[in-house]
Structures are given as structure tokens and as C-alpha cells.
Scaffold this motif. Structure first.
Motif, PDB file in Angstrom:
ATOM      1  N   ILE A   8       0.862  -1.180   0.000  1.00  0.00           N
ATOM      2  CA  ILE A   8       0.000   0.000   0.000  1.00  0.00           C
ATOM      3  C   ILE A   8       0.896   1.227   0.000  1.00  0.00           C
ATOM      4  O   ILE A   8       1.766   1.380   0.851  1.00  0.00           O
ATOM      5  CB  ILE A   8      -0.914  -0.004   1.238  1.00  0.00           C
ATOM      6  N   PHE A   9       0.650   2.123  -0.961  1.00  0.00           N
ATOM      7  CA  PHE A   9       1.445   3.342  -1.148  1.00  0.00           C
ATOM      8  C   PHE A   9       2.932   3.035  -1.265  1.00  0.00           C
ATOM      9  O   PHE A   9       3.771   3.862  -0.930  1.00  0.00           O
ATOM     10  CB  PHE A   9       1.202   4.347  -0.012  1.00  0.00           C
ATOM     11  N   GLY A  10       3.252   1.822  -1.683  1.00  0.00           N
ATOM     12  CA  GLY A  10       4.643   1.432  -1.875  1.00  0.00           C
ATOM     13  C   GLY A  10       5.399   1.237  -0.568  1.00  0.00           C
ATOM     14  O   GLY A  10       6.620   1.141  -0.576  1.00  0.00           O
ATOM     15  N   VAL A  11       4.695   1.157   0.574  1.00  0.00           N
ATOM     16  CA  VAL A  11       5.381   1.087   1.864  1.00  0.00           C
ATOM     17  C   VAL A  11       5.052  -0.196   2.630  1.00  0.00           C
ATOM     18  O   VAL A  11       5.950  -0.911   3.064  1.00  0.00           O
ATOM     19  CB  VAL A  11       4.986   2.308   2.740  1.00  0.00           C
ATOM     20  N   ILE A  15      -0.201  -8.248   3.369  1.00  0.00           N
ATOM     21  CA  ILE A  15      -0.043  -9.387   4.272  1.00  0.00           C
ATOM     22  C   ILE A  15       0.480  -8.918   5.628  1.00  0.00           C
ATOM     23  O   ILE A  15      -0.003  -9.353   6.672  1.00  0.00           O
ATOM     24  CB  ILE A  15       0.886 -10.450   3.654  1.00  0.00           C
ATOM     25  N   ASP A  16       1.435  -7.998   5.633  1.00  0.00           N
ATOM     26  CA  ASP A  16       1.957  -7.462   6.896  1.00  0.00           C
ATOM     27  C   ASP A  16       0.862  -6.700   7.650  1.00  0.00           C
ATOM     28  O   ASP A  16       0.721  -6.838   8.865  1.00  0.00           O
ATOM     29  CB  ASP A  16       3.143  -6.536   6.639  1.00  0.00           C
ATOM     30  N   LEU A  17       0.086  -5.907   6.939  1.00  0.00           N
ATOM     31  CA  LEU A  17      -1.004  -5.153   7.556  1.00  0.00           C
ATOM     32  C   LEU A  17      -2.042  -6.103   8.156  1.00  0.00           C
ATOM     33  O   LEU A  17      -2.508  -5.908   9.281  1.00  0.00           O
ATOM     34  CB  LEU A  17      -1.664  -4.229   6.520  1.00  0.00           C
ATOM     35  N   PHE A  18      -2.387  -7.168   7.427  1.00  0.00           N
ATOM     36  CA  PHE A  18      -3.336  -8.162   7.917  1.00  0.00           C
ATOM     37  C   PHE A  18      -2.799  -8.834   9.181  1.00  0.00           C
ATOM     38  O   PHE A  18      -3.533  -9.027  10.157  1.00  0.00           O
ATOM     39  CB  PHE A  18      -3.623  -9.199   6.825  1.00  0.00           C
TER      40      PHE A  18
END
Length: 161
Positions: A8-11, A15-18
Motif C-alpha cells: 500500500i502506497f509502496g510502503v 499481508i503485513d497489515l493483515f
């Protein structure tokens, strides 16, 4: 917004956010169910005597009190035990005398009353926990005892010896 690598937004990777959301949810569930939920730490239930006191009850209310009847908290319906003792004495009121000093006196048609109930409850730092509610010395409660509904203060909480 989401690039070819799934960030997301290249950052941040989806999967990490989840994974962060799942971990935060697990921590929140554990915290509110096991951690500092505001519930008192209660010992094992044991026989407890609770004494309720009023310095001045009307004579018809005193006449409606009865031993071996349940004591019920009128606000939330919690069972506060069975009446095992009723002590009746002269009413206690404080009135100013002609010099403005507070002096103890009695009122006709009124009596001081101490009602003792016996209940199984968990103790928590000098308080008793009954039905998920905490009752402490000094607390004002509206109770049913016998056919009487009255407001009293808790004057003593003690473990049966």
C-alpha cells in the motif's frame, strides 16, 4: 494505491497489515478478558456476615422486618443473604440544642436497626462480591428484608469463624 508487489502506497505489504490487525485483535481480546478488566480479584466463596444499619427507621418498617427471610438488593436484584439477626434500639438523631451544639436525641415512632445477613460470597480487599457486584462497608443500599423495603448502610462485613 497498491503497487505490483502488493504494498500500500509502496510502503506496507497487505499481508503485513493483515498480520498486524490479527495480532492487535488477539491482544485486545486477551487484555479485556484476562487482564485489567476492572473486575476485582475474588477469593473462594465462603460464609460471610453483612450487617446493615439505619439510625432511624419508622416503626411500621421495623415491624415488617423478619428473620429467616432473604435480603435482596432492590436496585439490581442481588441476593445479599438470609436475615440471621435483627437488633432494635432507640433511634439516633442529632439536633442542635439552644446553644447550637449537636446533641444526640431520639424520635418518637422511630428505631435504630441493625440487620445481619449470612451469605456465601467472595472477599476482595475488605469487600464482598455477590452476583458480580462489589459491596463495601459504608455503602448505602436499598434492600428488601421480610416485607420491608428500606435504605440502610453496610456497617460491617466479616467472615464466619
Amino acid at each position: 494505491m497498491i503497487d505490483k508487489k502488493g504494498r500500500i502506497f509502496g510502503v506496507v505489504s497487505l499481508i503485513d497489515l493483515f498480520a498486524v490487525v490479527i495480532i492487535a485483535s488477539v491482544i485486545a481480546v486477551v487484555y479485556f478478558n484476562v487482564g485489567a478488566s476492572g473486575r476485582p480479584v475474588v477469593g473462594a466463596e465462603q460464609p460471610v456476615y453483612i450487617t446493615f444499619f439505619s439510625p432511624a427507621l419508622e416503626d411500621f418498617t421495623v415491624a415488617a422486618l423478619a428473620e429467616n427471610t432473604p435480603v435482596i438488593d432492590d436496585i439490581n436484584g442481588t441476593f445479599l443473604g438470609t436475615v440471621v439477626g435483627i437488633e432494635i434500639g432507640d433511634s439516633i438523631t442529632f439536633m442542635p440544642d439552644i446553644h447550637g451544639n449537636e446533641v444526640a436525641s431520639t424520635m418518637e415512632g422511630f428505631y435504630s436497626v441493625a440487620i445481619t445477613s449470612r451469605v456465601y460470597g467472595g472477599l476482595s480487599g475488605g469487600a464482598v462480591v455477590l452476583g458480580g457486584n462489589v459491596y463495601t462497608v459504608g455503602a448505602e443500599v436499598i434492600i428488601w428484608a421480610g416485607r420491608a423495603k428500606t435504605m440502610l448502610n453496610i456497617s460491617d462485613i466479616r467472615v464466619e469463624e
